[in-house]
Enzyme design. Structure first.
Site: not given
Ligand code: ZN
Length: 848
Positions: A122, A254, A256-257, A290-291
């Site tokens: 990304e 931070g 990455m998903e 979050h991820e």
């Molecule tokens: Zn995000």
């Protein structure tokens, strides 16, 4: 020069791409990537345009037949296959390219970190791996084969085959290329499992370098808590047999998903009481959540194009904020989020980089991973929830998942589910997504014959490219307090839709004190004539914890602004703080937030928005002076609270003991201003956890009395990269301003300053830019040092260099001499030959 991309130019990809097979033969300087793309034309006569950068083309064929040079065009940015060379129906394109992960210092695409292969795709990193339609609206099923002698070979989806020197992974869920991931290395796992709400067992692994595995337990627990919360709160179940997280030392962001294979900056995974602070633990829990939450908001439903980035990020930040609020103290979390929003997003919105949560053009999308897209994007989701209520919000989200699963969507799709599920017209509300700038909400009040009226006006200043700012729909949560502090009108949400609008409350016995914008119900600047006495009253009585804190914050800020302009601290503020220290009924974490003074950058912003020119040295001196005044006035109470907050027993990162430590350190700051650092030194010597060790060290650095402690800290931790990042950061950020640049120069010459590692670079340079008066030194030495390093980093890692250039975004606030110095440095950066498109776009925008 790279062309500008416009939202209005969006066109769908003229081919359907259902399946992709990738084969990687890994080698540091000559990795071979074979790709098989199964394509079906959607438009007759369309050329096949694939993105690709820094790829050496080895082979190219359609349905097994090699293409002739006349069939295609190869450029620096991609590969175009002419329509005449394409079959009319479905076909298979095979390519083979060679890439050099070991030479990839930009950390986008496939690169190496300490002997381990990993990816970051990304937003547009996949085009550095193979030729591909690298755009989020092309969603395909991926099959991946990795060949390497390294022991652990990971990709997205479920493992389907493995043997000596290879592994194969298959992802059943269609995804855009930015969610592709590959990891290969000598790694060890901390493993667990999670049973989903339909009873499926999911294997969970946190992969780290050998030696780090004893610091993964907290991250694993956070993942399990996140999975349970998303089922309970949003009805979202995980959808693969396995979920892997990998910690990487060299990472631009931070985390990455990537589908089923999250890749994390190691600082957001590894934690032990000795090496991580309470804040680190809270942040790890939030980012793991979050991820993970992206699996539904981002992966199953993704963005049609990068202009829609806040569709996945705003929503997912809102979800992780709600998760943390549920895991910890909701009121404290809300205050922390608003501090972040104002410190980063309001600052961004007040300068040349201001842009809407959904921008309509960009040159380099990496420059739009901003506080506006993330934090303001989350505020906009929060306002939607306020407008439709908690049940209405859940109904809208249920409809969103049912309607759009497997699709690449837009902000229009998102708004439409709220309109369809609530029956409301949200046309005006949508301006929050398309208009830049922070609205200023002014309020005046009248009281006549028992009727109380609030007269609001809203106004948003012009921002780059947007002069006209029509009125927005602003939800304003209001409650009214009686003269004795009792609540006479409980919270209600007023919906302001006009540029000027009045709201009345009837049947009141006496003039009330209003509590406006409770819970910070909209991301606006509230302007209201008030008095220190009324602020102190709200700090004592408001039943809304956010506004209670807000009253104290406003009082502190106006005190600091007055002192920075030559005034003296007012008695109301000093008395109010005294009552707060002694208020045992309030949560320690809340009291800590109330005791902490606004930062120097916040004071500068407040002065600038009131039309004054901030003097960084005067602000620094005012803040030190106020600290000292508070300590002299309340020494006994501060010392008693400091002593009472010592947490007995072994360390846990839970909310309650963290709150006590936070209050303890909030007392230590003013006490250190009058005790010569005695308490800080004693705490540093006795601390058994990083929270207190670093908290004490910070005070000693600010006093200029840290040489011994810094040396012993270094001797103990020099082999721990994450802890040494703190050592660099604390010195750069807290060394007294006159010595800050010299200290930063000395740190940059330290053999441990591995500037190619993004965490280390951010620790030193980010630390210096957070040292407000040090960075803004009148002679420009701070600016020069900072610009020199951006210039040096840019050819190596343009993404990080560009992001860090935002240190200059506030140049317009300051005096003309500082303005000229900052613009001079930006102009010098912009004139560098071969400047990256990332940094050249940023300098152009910063210069306006
Ligand atoms: Zn995000």
């Amino acid at each position: 020069m790279h062309a500008t991309t416009y939202l209005a130019d969006y066109r769908p990809f003229p081919f359907a791409l259902e399946r992709v097979s990738l084969r990687f033969r890994l080698a540091p300087e000559a990795t071979r990537v074979q790709a098989e793309l199964h394509l079906t034309p959607r438009e007759a006569g369309a050329a096949l345009v694939l993105d690709g950068e820094e790829l050496k083309l080895i082979a190219l064929a359609i349905d097994g037949a090699d293409l002739k040079p006349a069939d295609y065009l190869l450029t620096e940015t991609g590969l175009t296959i002419h329509p005449a060379a394409l079959p009319e129906g479905a076909f298979t394109l095979t390519t083979e390219v060679e890439i050099a992960p070991a030479l990839n210092t930009a950390l986008e695409g496939l690169y190496m970190s300490n002997g381990m292969y990993c990816t970051q795709c990304e937003a547009e990193g996949f085009r550095k791996i193979t030729f591909y339609p690298d755009r989020p609206d092309v969603m395909a099923r991926f099959h991946v084969r990795i060949e390497s002698d390294l022991p652990v070979l990971l990709s997205n989806g479920n493992p389907v085959a493995q043997g000596a020197g290879f592994a194969e992974w298959d992802d059943p869920w269609p995804k855009p290329a930015y969610l592709f991931a590959l990891v290969a290395g000598d790694l060890v796992a901390t493993s667990g499992s999670f049973t989903t709400m339909s009873g499926r067992e999911v294997a969970l692994n946190i992969w780290v370098r050998p030696g780090d595995e004893d610091r993964c337990g907290f991250a694993l627990g956070a993942l399990q808590r996140s999975m349970g919360w998303d089922e309970r709160t949003y009805g979202r179940e995980y959808d693969l047999h396995i979920f892997n997280i990998v910690a990487v030392d060299d990472f631009n962001m931070g985390a990455m998903e990537n589908k089923g294979l999250n890749i994390f900056n190691s600082k957001l995974v590894l934690a032990s009481p000795e090496t991580a602070t309470d804040l680190d633990y809270e942040r790890i829990e939030a980012v793991i959540a979050h991820e993970y939450f992206h699996n539904w908001t981002g992966n199953r439903i993704t963005c049609r194009d990068w202009f829609q980035l806040c569709l996945k990020e705003g929503l997912t930040v809102f979800r992780d904020q709600s998760f943390t609020a549920d895991m910890r103290l909701g009121a404290v979390k809300r205050i922390e989020d608003v501090i972040t929003l104002r410190g980063r997003q309001f600052r961004e919105d007040a300068g040349p980089l201001s842009h809407p949560p959904r921008p309509d053009h960009y040159r380099e999308i990496n420059n739009f991973y901003t506080a506006t897209v993330y934090e303001k994007g989350a505020e906009v989701v929060g306002m939607l929830k306020t407008l439709v209520g908690p049940e209405g919000y859940r109904a809208a989200l249920d409809l969103y998942f049912a309607r759009h699963d497997g699709q690449a969507c837009t902000i229009e799709d998102w708004i439409k589910v709220f309109e369809d599920s609530s029956g409301r017209d949200l046309t005006q509300f949508k301006r929050w997504y398309t208009d830049a700038g922070t609205p200023h909400l002014k309020v005046a009040e009248r009281f006549e014959n028992g009727t109380y009226t609030l007269d609001f006006t809203q106004e948003t200043a012009a921002t780059p490219g947007q002069a006209e700012k029509p009125a927005r729909l602003i939800p304003i949560a209001v409650g009214l307090l009686g003269p004795n502090g009792d609540e006479v009108v409980p919270t209600q949400v007023l919906e302001m839709t006009e540029a000027r609008q009045s709201f009345t409350f009837e049947g009141l016995g006496a003039r009330p004190v209003p509590s406006i914008l409770r819970g910070f119900s909209a991301p606006v600047v509230l302007e209201r004539e008030t008095s220190p006495a009324e602020q102190a009253f709200l700090l004592a009585h408001d039943s809304d914890p956010f506004n209670r804190w807000e009253a104290g914050r406003a009082l502190a800020l106006s005190t600091l602004c007055a002192m920075a302009q030559g005034g003296a601290p007012g008695g109301e503020y000093l008395d109010a703080v005294g009552r707060l220290i002694a208020d045992e009924t309030a949560e320690p974490a809340f009291r800590a937030l109330c005791l902490r003074l606004p930062g120097e950058d916040e004071v500068a912003q407040a002065l600038a928005s009131a039309g004054a020119v901030p003097d960084p040295d005067a602000i620094h001196a005012a803040r030190r002076k106020l600290m000292e005044t508070l300590a002299n006035r309340h020494e006994a109470a501060l010392a008693a609270t400091y002593a009472a907050c010592a947490v007995p027993g072994p360390y846990t990162p839970d909310a309650a003991p963290s709150g006590l430590r936070s209050l303890r350190l909030a007392c230590l700051a003013p006490l250190s201003a009058i005790d010569g650092g005695a308490r800080a030194q004693a705490l540093f010597d006795s601390a058994t956890n990083m929270t207190e060790s670093l908290g004490a060290l910070n005070q000693l650095i600010a006093l200029g009395k840290a040489e011994g402690p810094l040396a012993s800290f270094r001797a103990r931790w020099e082999n721990n990269r994450l802890v040494m990042d703190k050592w660099f950061m604390a010195q750069a950020a807290l060394t007294p301003p006159a010595a800050a640049v010299a200290r930063a120069e000395a740190l940059a010459a330290d053999p441990l300053f591995d500037w190619k590692n993004p965490n280390r670079f951010r620790s030193l340079l980010g630390g210096l830019s957070a040292n407000h008066a040090g960075f803004h030194r009148a002679d420009g030495a701070g600016y020069r040092f900072y610009a020199d390093w951006l210039i040096r980093l840019d050819p190596m890692n343009p993404q990080t260099a560009a992001r860090m250039s935002t240190a200059f975004e506030t140049w317009a606030r300051y005096d003309t001499a500082r303005q000229a110095l900052m613009r001079g440095e930006l102009t010098r950066i912009a004139a560098q030959p071969g400047l990256s498109r990332d940094l050249s776009e940023m300098t152009a925008r910063l210069l306006g």
